[in-house]
Write a protein that holds these residues in place. Structure first.
Motif, short mmCIF file in Angstrom:
data_model
loop_
_atom_site.label_atom_id
_atom_site.label_comp_id
_atom_site.label_asym_id
_atom_site.label_seq_id
_atom_site.Cartn_x
_atom_site.Cartn_y
_atom_site.Cartn_z
N TRP A 20 -6.45 63.39 -27.85
CA TRP A 20 -5.52 63.77 -26.76
C TRP A 20 -4.13 64.01 -27.32
N GLN A 24 -1.95 68.11 -28.45
CA GLN A 24 -0.69 68.57 -27.86
C GLN A 24 0.25 69.19 -28.90
N THR A 40 -13.85 64.15 -25.21
CA THR A 40 -13.09 64.77 -26.31
C THR A 40 -13.25 66.29 -26.34
N TYR A 43 -10.29 68.43 -25.62
CA TYR A 43 -9.17 68.55 -26.58
C TYR A 43 -9.52 69.40 -27.80
N THR A 309 -0.31 56.95 -25.82
CA THR A 309 0.39 57.48 -24.65
C THR A 309 1.90 57.21 -24.73
N VAL A 369 -4.21 58.70 -17.33
CA VAL A 369 -5.01 59.47 -18.31
C VAL A 369 -6.31 58.70 -18.46
N PHE A 371 -9.46 58.13 -20.86
CA PHE A 371 -10.04 58.35 -22.18
C PHE A 371 -11.50 57.92 -22.15
#
Length: 430
Positions: A20, A24, A40, A43, A309, A369, A371
């Protein structure tokens, strides 16, 4: 920085959180997770291969023109993935960067005895200990008799997080020691480390180092290992985490830096160990002082879910610098808010549990979020459970209470048969 093609190895909540974060990055080129999980794939691209199958990993490196391999879990590191990939790449004239130590450095996690002897050599504060085998049972009994209860018994090798026993009665400790040495944890308990019990509050501190002595400290966290509320019941891989724990203040972290991080890195350099990757310090705060319970050679799970995070900086260039031995970044930007991760697990975990339960509800909530950890995609595209720890809800808040409330609200909107989670994550810190 030019774009980088990345292969991340692993399939749990830790790897989902790292994926994650890395996804980005504006520097991300092609991104693969092997084997990954049902989450996953949002991502990057999942690849169906085992991280301990070094031949398959290297074939993926070549096929997808990978620049950077990030090793998520400990097994490949202890078994020598760094050496295997480096050797193959050198033969092919390929430049390959790897985040994760070689076999020598990975012994910090792969052998409790090695880690304790290392700490002893470099005066790193830890519990009094001794190591025993089946041939030295009498000495082991004598050593146990010098300790006050409870008694801590640790399998020397990797035992999937299950090789530590904390026992209240001396006779029971002696019996458990014999079971361990007779193969309770396979080869992992052919040697057993017996430790003095330390009383205090635990936390996890994560360091990134590039092999030269340069390092970065990530946000600290506290995890919750027991399955039951109030820290009762069996040990698990972790039921949740808080980042940062309020007791990890500047004064405490300065002691961690001076007494543990610097001597650890200096020790690695003195022993000629080129360590490039994460060092996870499992610490206990006794009074106002930090002691090392254990080293791990990768990020922790479920701490990673709350730590990632809170990192506001781009992590990918930092990992490239780490793997290159050229860490120039001196500090990471941190989100000022608190993050709380709560793990939803299968009914019966950490003992026998069923797999293949359909997960329903909103897996993309606005306030948290999610996961994935033990999940897989079903034939019709539905998300199914495939492990003991299924998924983590992570939320930000102005404080622990606020962040935890958001994570609980998110989990209330999800369901699978037998779903269970602790409702007191972070409560002890309020």
């Amino acid at each position: 920085m030019e774009t980088v093609n990345v292969l991340l190895l692993g399939s749990g909540g830790r790897e989902a959180a790292i994926a994650w974060k890395l996804s980005q990055s504006p520097s991300m080129g092609k991104f693969f997770i092997a084997p990954g999980n049902a989450g996953t794939s949002a991502y990057g691209t999942n690849l169906p291969l085992k991280p301990t199958d070094f031949e398959a990993v290297y074939n993926a490196v070549c096929e997808h023109d990978i620049d950077l391999v990030v090793v998520g879990n400990e097994d490949p590191l202890v078994f020598g993935i760094r050496e295997a990939l480096t050797e193959k790449a050198a033969k092919d004239g390929r430049k390959l960067l790897i985040v994760g130590p070689g076999r020598e450095g990975a012994a910090l996690e792969g052998s409790k005895d090695f880690a304790k002897r290392f700490m002893e050599r470099y005066n790193i504060p830890t519990a009094r200990y001794a190591t025993f085998t089946a041939e030295t049972l009498e000495q082991a009994d004598s050593f146990l008799e010098t300790l006050l209860p409870p008694y801590v018994l640790k399998a020397d090798g990797l035992a999937a997080g299950k090789g530590v026993l904390i026992i209240d009665k001396l006779e029971e400790a002696k019996k458990s020691l014999r079971k361990m040495l007779a193969g309770q944890f396979g080869d992992a308990s052919a040697k057993v480390v017996i430790e003095e019990f330390l009383s205090g509050i635990e936390c996890s501190v994560f360091v990134l180092t590039d092999g030269s002595g340069r390092y970065l400290v990530l946000p600290p966290a506290k995890d919750y290992k027991r399955v039951g509320e109030g820290d009762t019941g069996l040990n698990t891989g972790g039921m949740g985490s808080v980042c940062p724990p309020p007791f990890c203040d500047d004064k405490f972290m300065a002691k961690v830096d001076e007494r543990i991080i610097r001597p650890t890195l200096e020790g690695l350099r003195k022993e000629g160990i080129d360590y490039r990757g994460f060092i996870f310090l499992g610490l206990i705060k006794c009074g106002s002082n930090p002691y090392v319970i254990e080293y791990n050679v990768r990020m922790g799970d479920p701490e990673t879910e709350s730590v990632m995070t809170r990192i506001a900086s781009d992590l990918l260039p930092v990992l490239v610098e780490t793997a290159s031995g050229e860490l120039t970044t001196s500090a990471l930007e941190e989100d000022p808010r608190t993050a709380v991760a709560v793990m939803a697990v299968s009914g019966g975990y950490p003992e026998a549990y069923e797999k293949g339960k359909v997960i329903t509800g909103n897996l993309n909530p606005e306030e948290s979020v999610i996961f994935h950890a033990g999940t897989k995609e079903g034939a019709d595209g539905e998300i199914l459970t495939s492990g003991g720890r299924v998924l983590a809800a992570v939320s930000y808040g102005e404080n622990i209470e606020d962040a935890a409330a958001r994570s609980y609200k998110t989990l209330e909107g999800l369901h699978f048969d037998g779903m269970y989670y602790r409702r007191d994550i972070g409560k002890d810190l309020l």
